[in-house]
Design an enzyme around this catalytic site. Structure first.
Site, PDB file in Angstrom:
ATOM      1  N   GLY A  93      46.011  33.792  43.850  1.00  9.51           N
ATOM      2  CA  GLY A  93      46.599  34.462  42.702  1.00  9.51           C
ATOM      3  C   GLY A  93      46.227  33.776  41.395  1.00  9.51           C
TER       4      GLY A  93
ATOM      5  N   SER B 118      46.570  29.756  40.527  1.00  7.49           N
ATOM      6  CA  SER B 118      46.879  29.168  41.829  1.00  7.49           C
ATOM      7  C   SER B 118      46.154  27.852  42.071  1.00  7.49           C
ATOM      8  CB  SER B 118      46.506  30.152  42.943  1.00  7.49           C
ATOM      9  OG  SER B 118      45.112  30.396  42.930  1.00  7.49           O
TER      10      SER B 118
ATOM     11  N   LYS C 221      42.663  27.912  42.219  1.00  6.00           N
ATOM     12  CA  LYS C 221      41.422  28.265  42.928  1.00  6.00           C
ATOM     13  C   LYS C 221      40.165  27.806  42.188  1.00  6.00           C
ATOM     14  CE  LYS C 221      41.804  33.046  41.389  1.00  6.00           C
ATOM     15  NZ  LYS C 221      42.934  32.730  40.519  1.00  6.00           N
ATOM     16  N   SER C 222      40.145  27.860  40.861  1.00 12.73           N
ATOM     17  CA  SER C 222      38.953  27.416  40.127  1.00 12.73           C
ATOM     18  C   SER C 222      38.735  25.915  40.275  1.00 12.73           C
ATOM     19  CB  SER C 222      39.055  27.783  38.646  1.00 12.73           C
ATOM     20  OG  SER C 222      38.937  29.176  38.475  1.00 12.73           O
TER      21      SER C 222
ATOM     22  N   HIS D 224      38.161  25.753  30.558  1.00 10.75           N
ATOM     23  CA  HIS D 224      37.365  25.596  31.779  1.00 10.75           C
ATOM     24  C   HIS D 224      36.176  24.672  31.524  1.00 10.75           C
ATOM     25  CE1 HIS D 224      38.563  28.530  35.063  1.00 10.75           C
ATOM     26  NE2 HIS D 224      39.497  28.718  34.148  1.00 10.75           N
ATOM     27  N   ARG D 225      35.468  24.891  30.422  1.00  9.74           N
ATOM     28  CA  ARG D 225      34.304  24.051  30.099  1.00  9.74           C
ATOM     29  C   ARG D 225      34.708  22.586  29.948  1.00  9.74           C
ATOM     30  NH1 ARG D 225      31.798  28.280  25.975  1.00  9.74           N
ATOM     31  NH2 ARG D 225      30.258  29.228  27.367  1.00  9.74           N
TER      32      ARG D 225
ATOM     33  N   ARG E  36      37.276  21.009  31.191  1.00 16.34           N
ATOM     34  CA  ARG E  36      37.685  20.439  32.479  1.00 16.34           C
ATOM     35  C   ARG E  36      36.466  20.097  33.337  1.00 16.34           C
ATOM     36  NH1 ARG E  36      40.702  24.514  35.094  1.00 16.34           N
ATOM     37  NH2 ARG E  36      38.824  25.114  36.195  1.00 16.34           N
TER      38      ARG E  36
END
Length: 167
Positions: free
Chosen positions: A9, A12, A14-15, A49-50, A52
């Site tokens: 989800g 969650s 997942k990435s 995201h980048r 991290r």
């Protein structure tokens, strides 16, 4: 070669799990981003995201032509596709034959030399959407996830940051 599908989800984990799995393979990892920064909120998400991931990833922005990008980047480090659900949304918005594109992806995955880790959202676990467009997307995502899971060597479901091996 390995094909790993990671589903779960929203928020969650997942990435992060997919990044860890991708980094476990030798070579410089390739991040295949399907999101487009269409508004400031998405720009912020992409930037997080980048940050991290760090600078050691090769990044490819691929909103539509995913199979071409995977073929072009084959033979190097593992590829992380994040995410299939946004890719599906892009295909549907562009009025592409998403079923053909999903079938093409599923057929291409076993022929690739370098590992591929794919992230997708499990969108069918909630209530039935109240409009036809949302129901159509939910159904398409379910079909896509089943198709890619069948082609994958491994499938993980992530809940609260915890992976569960399904396949």
């Amino acid at each position: 070669m390995a094909v790993i599908l990671i589903t779960g989800g929203a928020r969650s984990g997942k990435s992060m799990r997919a990044e860890m799995r991708t980094r476990a393979f030798p070579g410089q990892p390739v991040y295949v981003a399907t999101a487009e920064p269409l508004d400031s909120e998405m720009e912020t998400r992409i930037a997080r995201h980048r940050a991290r991931r760090g600078a050691d990833w090769i990044e490819r922005e691929v909103p539509l032509d995913l199979v071409d990008a995977l073929v072009a980047s084959d033979g190097g480090g593992a590829r992380l596709v994040d995410c299939l659900t946004l890719w599906l949304s892009n295909l549907m918005h562009a009025a592409r034959d998403w079923e053909r594109d999903v079938t093409e992806l599923a057929s291409a995955l076993p022929r690739l030399k370098s590992p591929v880790v794919l992230v997708t959202n499990e969108v069918g676990l909630g209530i039935v959407p109240d409009n036809a467009l949302a129901r159509s997307f939910r159904d398409a995502a379910g079909i896509m996830n089943q198709t890619i899971a069948a082609a994958a060597d491994e499938v993980e479901f992530v809940v609260a940051g915890l992976p569960m091996k399904l396949k």
